[in-house]
Design an enzyme around this catalytic site. Structure first.
Site, PDB file in Angstrom:
ATOM      1  N   GLU A 141     -10.311  32.379  19.690  1.00  0.00           N
ATOM      2  CA  GLU A 141      -9.266  32.543  20.697  1.00  0.00           C
ATOM      3  C   GLU A 141      -7.926  32.681  19.980  1.00  0.00           C
ATOM      4  OE1 GLU A 141      -8.651  30.475  24.920  1.00  0.00           O
ATOM      5  OE2 GLU A 141      -7.678  29.352  23.324  1.00  0.00           O
TER       6      GLU A 141
ATOM      7  N   GLU B 237      -9.907  20.596  28.264  1.00  0.00           N
ATOM      8  CA  GLU B 237      -9.223  21.038  27.037  1.00  0.00           C
ATOM      9  C   GLU B 237      -7.766  20.604  27.037  1.00  0.00           C
ATOM     10  OE1 GLU B 237      -7.936  25.080  24.605  1.00  0.00           O
ATOM     11  OE2 GLU B 237      -8.588  25.220  26.688  1.00  0.00           O
TER      12      GLU B 237
END
Length: 282
Positions: A249, A150
């Site tokens: 998130e 990521e």
């Protein structure tokens, strides 16, 4: 065109409750069928298993351990001299993933060491990251688990994080050449670093293995005030027939449940559309 699937990131949502296992119950009560988390390692594994089994909620994603947080570490995958600890962390993540039937592990790259110049160590850190990812890919493939990398933005969130753009991540994945290591697209980070989201989703869709969302710049609910039109972005992912999960998130502006109107609207809309389509086929 199937509706999108969302999972609650219990490291960010339902923090009104102190324990991650309690947050699994809260997520299920709110209507989520899946959760993800950053680090579960301070929570008793058996408690997490009981919560997962009692609710039927799927655990979608966990991260590898961050290393020594007090020393400023945030992952070890690309950090020089920490290969042995990366492997130990991978073993720990794998233990939790297998126990929770989790099929995705975010393999955290980590930060550029303090006192070093990013450009001066970039090639070394990339080589170490690829070496560690290659090792992880072979380990994870035996368990049917996908590894993810990521990019985290270095403009606001983490100025020293090594992996900071989708283009850098895609280049590493191309050099690695392992089909079970994929790209984690956090739309919040991608917007801050590069923008151009529609084109980048199209360009990198074939290597995207997971998506996460938050509004920019506040990192709050996707329907809060900010730069991004999430109705458009959700339609874009639907049109690409995205089959994976979208991790929520974000930092709730208030109580987590009070801020879930956006996802309840999405669920309600898709139930109505599905019902209408079913009626057409009767």
């Amino acid at each position: 065109m199937a509706p999108l699937k969302f999972c609650a990131n219990i490291s960010w949502l339902f923090t009104e409750l102190p324990d991650l296992s309690q947050r699994i119950y809260a997520a299920a009560s709110a209507g989520f069928q899946a959760v993800e988390a950053a680090w579960l390692y301070d929570t008793d594994l058996q408690e997490l298993q009981r919560a997962r089994e009692a609710t039927g909620v799927e655990v979608v994603l966990i991260n590898t351990p961050p290393g020594d947080v007090n020393a400023g570490e945030l992952g070890l995958g690309a950090v020089p001299g920490r290969e042995a600890e990366f492997r130990q962390g991978l073993d720990q993540a794998l233990k939790y993933a297998k126990a929770l039937n989790c099929r995705r592990i975010h393999l955290m790259a980590g930060r550029v060491p303090v006192g070093t110049n990013r450009m001066a160590v970039a090639k070394e850190m990339e080589a170490i990251f690829i070496h560690n990812l290659n090792y992880a890919a072979d380990i994870l493939s035996k368990e049917g688990i996908t590894g993810l990398i990521e990019p985290i933005n270095t403009r606001i969130t983490d100025p020293r994080y090594f992996l900071d753009s989708p283009h850098q991540a895609a280049g590493i994945l191309e050099k690695l050449g392992k089909p079970n290591i994929k790209l984690q697209m956090d739309i919040f980070h991608w917007q801050i670093m590069d923008g151009n989201l529609t084109k980048n989703i199209h360009k990198y869709f074939h290597i995207i293995g997971h998506v996460q969302i938050a509004q920019v710049p506040g990192r709050n609910e996707p329907d809060s005030a900010g730069e991004l039109n999430y109705n458009f972005l959700f339609n874009t992912l639907e049109n690409h027939d995205y089959q994976g999960y979208i991790g929520c998130e974000y930092k709730p502006l208030g109580n987590t449940t009070d801020g879930l109107g956006w996802i309840k609207d999405y669920w309600t809309h898709n139930k109505r559309v599905t019902a209408e389509l079913n009626n057409l086929h009767l």
